[in-house]
Design a protein around this motif. Structure first.
Motif: not given
Length: 370
Positions: A289-311
């Motif tokens: 659900t989320s992407v950020v630019v971290g150290d040295e310009g690297r792209a990181y995505v978050l696997y938060g399993h949000v749908m599992e949390g909602i349902t």
């Protein structure tokens, strides 16, 4: 150069090639967290994540060490912490707050001082009286994501109301942009799909004085003037399917994440038009659900399993393990790999040349001795 030193240099070159091919995976644990939003703090060099179920904001190191960054029991009970943004100029953390049904409607932006972790303000976000929001699926505003400019102004997307709030440095909130462009395009989602009413979502501030915003249920991207709120649709030659979070690299490349893909986009005309020049498939089960630019310009995505949390279909007391994963562009990585192979080739050539020279030296010494 000594044989030991030469061999050591060769081994280093090979090691660099092997390490460069591996992506960074961060596993972290916190029971029943289900984070939807994520930010990167360049000063502290750690990630920051929110939660669907806790009035807590956590920091996550690159080694997966989790610490409580903010714990605010004065927030409404069962409030959800969605989008996050770090205001590096003013050393603040901004967080979108939202309450889901059957709780009373609540949407706010909260700001904390990152130096002492004290709350600076909590601003309630006003509803639009003339909005037909009651006829939508959730029937209430949703403060989803936030971006901040260099002056400390924050811009918050309303996913169901399809407009943008603005909260100034002092916490004064207002409706900033209700551009007709936001409601001009029909939804491409089936009415039975989850979040089919989710409109404006991820938002990012561009230093040239405008915002880029993606709309989940139409797949559109908008360029919004940060002064007057005027918006235009960015012409893309490939539609984005259910885009969610957005981030911008220093080289101007825009990253857009969905639960299925991470898109790499660029533009040559300040985002009147844009092109998808690469895309990477993601783990659908992780529900990115989320992407950020971290150290040295690297792209990181978050696997938060949000749908599992909602349902609530996860583990008995809620999932404990979550992931932050580096994602690379295959095209960009291929270009980098060329240089890695060149380095390895040069190292190997140097090593073979040294071996050849040593053999000649040994032969010459043998001739002199004989």
């Amino acid at each position: 150069m000594s044989p030991i030193k030469t061999s050591f240099i060769f081994l280093i070159v090979v090691f660099i090639g092997l390490v460069a091919g591996k992506t960074h995976v961060i596993n972290f644990r916190w029971r029943n967290l289900y984070p939807e939003g994520m930010a990167w703090d360049p000063s502290a060099q750690h990630f920051i994540v929110g939660s669907l179920n806790h009035r807590t904001i956590l920091s996550v190191s690159d080694a997966g060490v989790v610490e409580t960054l903010i714990s605010d029991p004065t927030l409404p009970e069962n409030v959800t912490i969605l989008g996050l943004a770090v205001d590096s100029t003013k050393k603040r953390l901004l967080a979108c707050l939202h309450s889901v049904s059957p709780l009373p409607p609540f949407n706010a932006l909260v700001a904390y001082d990152l130096r002492n972790r004290r709350r600076l303000f909590l601003s309630l976000l006003p509803s639009e009286p003339d909005s037909p929001i009651s006829s939508t699926g959730r029937g209430r505003d949703v403060a989803n994501d936030v971006a901040v400019d260099f002056k400390g102004n924050a811009y918050v997307t309303n996913s169901v109301g399809n407009f943008i709030w603005k909260v100034n440095e002092n916490g004064e909130a207002s409706i900033f942009s209700k551009s007709p462009a936001f409601t001009r395009h029909p939804s491409v989602m089936d009415q039975n799909q989850p979040f089919n009413d989710c409109g404006l979502n991820g938002i990012a501030y561009i230093s040239k004085g405008y915002l880029l915003v993606v709309q989940s249920n139409t797949g559109k991207m908008f360029k919004v003037d940060a002064e007057d709120g005027r918006a235009t649709t960015v012409l893309l030659y490939e539609e984005l399917v259910m885009p969610d979070g957005i981030a911008v690299r220093k080289d101007g490349v825009v990253l857009v994440v969905s639960t299925q893909k991470l898109w790499f986009l660029k533009s040559d005309d300040s985002w009147m038009e844009g092109v998808v020049y690469d895309k990477t498939a993601l783990d659908v089960e992780g529900f990115a659900t989320s992407v950020v630019v971290g150290d040295e310009g690297r792209a990181y995505v978050l696997y938060g399993h949000v749908m599992e949390g909602i349902t609530g279909k996860g583990e008995g007391e809620g999932r404990e393990r979550f992931e932050i994963v580096e994602v690379r562009s295959e095209k960009e990585n291929g270009e980098e790999n060329v240089w890695i192979y060149v380095l390895i080739g040069l190292g190997l050539a140097y090593f073979l040349f040294w071996r050849f020279q040593m053999k000649l030296l040994v032969k010459n010494m043998d001739k002199k001795i004989n």
